[in-house]
Design a protein around this motif. Sequence first.
Motif, PDB file in Angstrom:
ATOM      1  N   SER A  49      21.568  50.857  31.296  1.00  0.00           N
ATOM      2  CA  SER A  49      21.963  49.699  32.108  1.00  0.00           C
ATOM      3  C   SER A  49      21.245  48.458  31.598  1.00  0.00           C
ATOM      4  O   SER A  49      20.276  48.542  30.832  1.00  0.00           O
ATOM      5  CB  SER A  49      21.628  49.914  33.593  1.00  0.00           C
ATOM      6  N   LEU A  50      21.739  47.311  32.015  1.00  0.00           N
ATOM      7  CA  LEU A  50      21.095  46.025  31.761  1.00  0.00           C
ATOM      8  C   LEU A  50      20.815  45.385  33.117  1.00  0.00           C
ATOM      9  O   LEU A  50      21.680  45.350  33.985  1.00  0.00           O
ATOM     10  CB  LEU A  50      22.021  45.117  30.943  1.00  0.00           C
ATOM     11  N   LEU A  51      19.611  44.899  33.314  1.00  0.00           N
ATOM     12  CA  LEU A  51      19.282  44.244  34.571  1.00  0.00           C
ATOM     13  C   LEU A  51      18.710  42.860  34.286  1.00  0.00           C
ATOM     14  O   LEU A  51      17.929  42.701  33.361  1.00  0.00           O
ATOM     15  CB  LEU A  51      18.302  45.094  35.390  1.00  0.00           C
ATOM     16  N   TRP A  52      19.152  41.902  35.072  1.00  0.00           N
ATOM     17  CA  TRP A  52      20.134  41.924  36.124  1.00  0.00           C
ATOM     18  C   TRP A  52      20.871  40.606  36.076  1.00  0.00           C
ATOM     19  O   TRP A  52      20.480  39.681  35.357  1.00  0.00           O
ATOM     20  CB  TRP A  52      19.474  42.127  37.514  1.00  0.00           C
ATOM     21  N   ALA A  53      21.930  40.464  36.891  1.00  0.00           N
ATOM     22  CA  ALA A  53      22.614  39.188  37.102  1.00  0.00           C
ATOM     23  C   ALA A  53      22.842  39.037  38.600  1.00  0.00           C
ATOM     24  O   ALA A  53      22.752  40.000  39.350  1.00  0.00           O
ATOM     25  CB  ALA A  53      23.942  39.147  36.357  1.00  0.00           C
ATOM     26  N   GLY A  54      23.151  37.814  39.024  1.00  0.00           N
ATOM     27  CA  GLY A  54      23.439  37.620  40.449  1.00  0.00           C
ATOM     28  C   GLY A  54      22.843  36.348  41.001  1.00  0.00           C
ATOM     29  O   GLY A  54      22.836  35.306  40.350  1.00  0.00           O
ATOM     30  N   GLY A  55      22.336  36.445  42.239  1.00  0.00           N
ATOM     31  CA  GLY A  55      21.810  35.264  42.913  1.00  0.00           C
ATOM     32  C   GLY A  55      22.894  34.291  43.334  1.00  0.00           C
ATOM     33  O   GLY A  55      22.677  33.077  43.382  1.00  0.00           O
ATOM     34  N   PHE A  56      24.064  34.823  43.667  1.00  0.00           N
ATOM     35  CA  PHE A  56      25.222  33.962  43.932  1.00  0.00           C
ATOM     36  C   PHE A  56      25.111  33.168  45.232  1.00  0.00           C
ATOM     37  O   PHE A  56      25.864  32.219  45.444  1.00  0.00           O
ATOM     38  CB  PHE A  56      26.498  34.805  43.959  1.00  0.00           C
TER      39      PHE A  56
END
Length: 270
Positions: free
Chosen positions: A59-66
């Motif tokens: 896995s790759l972490l991380w994306a978000g914070g929308f």
Amino acid sequence: MVGISMNELTTYRWSFEEDVQQYVRAGYDAIAIWRQKLSDFGDEKGAELLADSGLQVSSLLWAGGFTGSDGRSFKESLEDAHEAIRVASLVQAPCLIVHSGSRAGHTQNHARRLLVNALNELLPAAQQAGVTLALEPMHEHCAHEWTFLTSVEETLTLVSQIGHSQLKIAFDTYYQGLSSGLVESLMQWSPHLAVIQLGDTRRDPDLEQDRCPLGEGIVPLEQIVSSLMAAGYEGYWEVKLMGQEIETTDYQDLLRESRQVVSRLLNARV
């Protein structure tokens, strides 16, 4: 094929290059990449190092914070997530961990709407790249800075409503492993799980995320692993440890002992 992976958060003090070298030496099948370490080393150079090492990526972490909880605008978070999908494809990571962002002063409905809007925009790009977006619910005592999703059930409801094949869940046993009725629920959840993160603790989860070496805490890891394998889970098992006790442990010993514990858990089911 079942694979044992080590999450780079576990070996916080090592560089990306050290992680790759030491994980291979310790016999791991895969690495869960922390974007900050990879970026410091160089994305393209990191992909080449991985290819040469033979180490897979879980896995790759991380994306978000929308929701804007980390100070970025919605547009900025989307742009970063698109970049994360590109990097995931570059290093051949099957999934990208996604944190929604906390409520950040929004109503629950508005925070959820921001997340859904972001996912609807990102999923076509993820599908084209062959990357699954894995939403990670956290225990309520750990989630404040990261996500408003605090249970697998509410996350599964959102995943089901969106109904996209590239949207699944990252299941961390530290966050969810002490939930009541867990073992019974795993059969239902299994088809929707992109990756399993193995963590243990000596007490209930808290903000500091003080995890302990696998098998030394109170998380029923043997029951969880056995139930998930019986339910047909065939993905990676990521060791994800952090906290004061982990930071004072020799990393090489931790790698060796963690792999032994996971191998024993998997073999106990065979």
